[in-house]
Design a protein around this motif. Structure first.
Motif, PDB file in Angstrom:
ATOM      1  N   ALA A 150     136.546 -55.978  20.925  1.00  0.00           N
ATOM      2  CA  ALA A 150     135.691 -55.193  21.811  1.00  0.00           C
ATOM      3  C   ALA A 150     134.596 -56.085  22.379  1.00  0.00           C
ATOM      4  CB  ALA A 150     135.070 -54.031  21.061  1.00  0.00           C
ATOM      5  N   THR A 151     134.181 -55.755  23.576  1.00  0.00           N
ATOM      6  CA  THR A 151     133.044 -56.405  24.205  1.00  0.00           C
ATOM      7  C   THR A 151     131.858 -55.475  24.023  1.00  0.00           C
ATOM      8  OG1 THR A 151     134.498 -57.393  25.855  1.00  0.00           O
ATOM      9  CG2 THR A 151     132.142 -57.348  26.361  1.00  0.00           C
ATOM     10  N   VAL A 152     130.793 -55.989  23.397  1.00  0.00           N
ATOM     11  CA  VAL A 152     129.594 -55.184  23.166  1.00  0.00           C
ATOM     12  C   VAL A 152     128.505 -55.666  24.116  1.00  0.00           C
ATOM     13  CG1 VAL A 152     127.894 -54.387  21.479  1.00  0.00           C
ATOM     14  CG2 VAL A 152     130.235 -54.894  20.745  1.00  0.00           C
ATOM     15  N   ILE A 153     128.013 -54.750  24.940  1.00  0.00           N
ATOM     16  CA  ILE A 153     127.029 -55.069  25.968  1.00  0.00           C
ATOM     17  C   ILE A 153     125.756 -54.277  25.698  1.00  0.00           C
ATOM     18  CG2 ILE A 153     126.508 -54.936  28.446  1.00  0.00           C
ATOM     19  CD1 ILE A 153     129.629 -54.981  28.841  1.00  0.00           C
ATOM     20  N   LYS A 154     124.622 -54.938  25.822  1.00  0.00           N
ATOM     21  CA  LYS A 154     123.335 -54.252  25.687  1.00  0.00           C
ATOM     22  C   LYS A 154     122.799 -54.062  27.100  1.00  0.00           C
ATOM     23  CE  LYS A 154     119.307 -54.349  22.780  1.00  0.00           C
ATOM     24  NZ  LYS A 154     118.045 -54.756  23.365  1.00  0.00           N
ATOM     25  N   GLU A 155     122.835 -52.830  27.576  1.00  0.00           N
ATOM     26  CA  GLU A 155     122.401 -52.517  28.945  1.00  0.00           C
ATOM     27  C   GLU A 155     120.943 -52.077  28.923  1.00  0.00           C
ATOM     28  OE1 GLU A 155     122.033 -52.764  32.384  1.00  0.00           O
ATOM     29  OE2 GLU A 155     124.209 -52.694  32.157  1.00  0.00           O
ATOM     30  N   GLU A 156     120.065 -52.890  29.522  1.00  0.00           N
ATOM     31  CA  GLU A 156     118.638 -52.581  29.534  1.00  0.00           C
ATOM     32  C   GLU A 156     118.115 -52.228  30.924  1.00  0.00           C
ATOM     33  OE1 GLU A 156     116.815 -55.989  27.648  1.00  0.00           O
ATOM     34  OE2 GLU A 156     117.188 -55.148  25.657  1.00  0.00           O
ATOM     35  N   ASP A 157     118.955 -52.330  31.935  1.00  0.00           N
ATOM     36  CA  ASP A 157     118.545 -52.027  33.307  1.00  0.00           C
ATOM     37  C   ASP A 157     118.472 -50.515  33.492  1.00  0.00           C
ATOM     38  OD1 ASP A 157     118.484 -51.424  36.060  1.00  0.00           O
ATOM     39  OD2 ASP A 157     119.573 -53.255  36.581  1.00  0.00           O
ATOM     40  N   LEU A 158     117.264 -50.013  33.728  1.00  0.00           N
ATOM     41  CA  LEU A 158     117.051 -48.572  33.826  1.00  0.00           C
ATOM     42  C   LEU A 158     117.893 -47.921  34.923  1.00  0.00           C
ATOM     43  CD1 LEU A 158     115.506 -46.375  32.406  1.00  0.00           C
ATOM     44  CD2 LEU A 158     113.613 -46.732  33.982  1.00  0.00           C
ATOM     45  N   MET A 159     118.104 -48.607  36.034  1.00  0.00           N
ATOM     46  CA  MET A 159     118.927 -48.045  37.113  1.00  0.00           C
ATOM     47  C   MET A 159     120.379 -47.880  36.661  1.00  0.00           C
ATOM     48  SD  MET A 159     116.643 -47.405  39.221  1.00  0.00           S
ATOM     49  CE  MET A 159     117.517 -46.838  40.655  1.00  0.00           C
ATOM     50  N   GLN A 160     120.880 -48.850  35.910  1.00  0.00           N
ATOM     51  CA  GLN A 160     122.252 -48.748  35.389  1.00  0.00           C
ATOM     52  C   GLN A 160     122.351 -47.628  34.345  1.00  0.00           C
ATOM     53  OE1 GLN A 160     125.019 -50.369  36.368  1.00  0.00           O
ATOM     54  NE2 GLN A 160     123.801 -51.332  37.961  1.00  0.00           N
TER      55      GLN A 160
END
Length: 77
Positions: free
Chosen positions: A31-41
């Motif tokens: 699995a690819t684990v991504i930490k999304e911190e961009d509020l728009m995303q």
């Protein structure tokens, strides 16, 4: 499998990211684990409570502290 942890950098968000990485390692899945911190995303997922957990573009949890067992349950459904 793609897993995203949605959060702006709070302690709960960082903890969930580490929990997800641990669950993936224990299950031995690829699995690819991504930490999304961009509020728009993050807003694109309609998640208003952090942290959020997205698996393969589907929101499975928002605003909850999850254990490794909880995350494993989501990953094996």
């Amino acid at each position: 499998m793609e897993i995203k942890v949605l959060g702006t950098g709070c302690a709960s968000c960082k903890a969930l990211y580490e929990t997800v990485k641990q669950a993936v390692a224990e299950l031995g899945i690829e699995a690819t684990v991504i930490k999304e911190e961009d509020l728009m995303q993050i807003m694109n997922y309609n998640v208003m409570s952090m942290p959020g957990l997205v698996i393969n573009e589907k929101v499975v949890s928002a605003g909850k502290k999850l254990s490794v067992g909880d995350v494993k349950a989501f990953l094996t459904k």
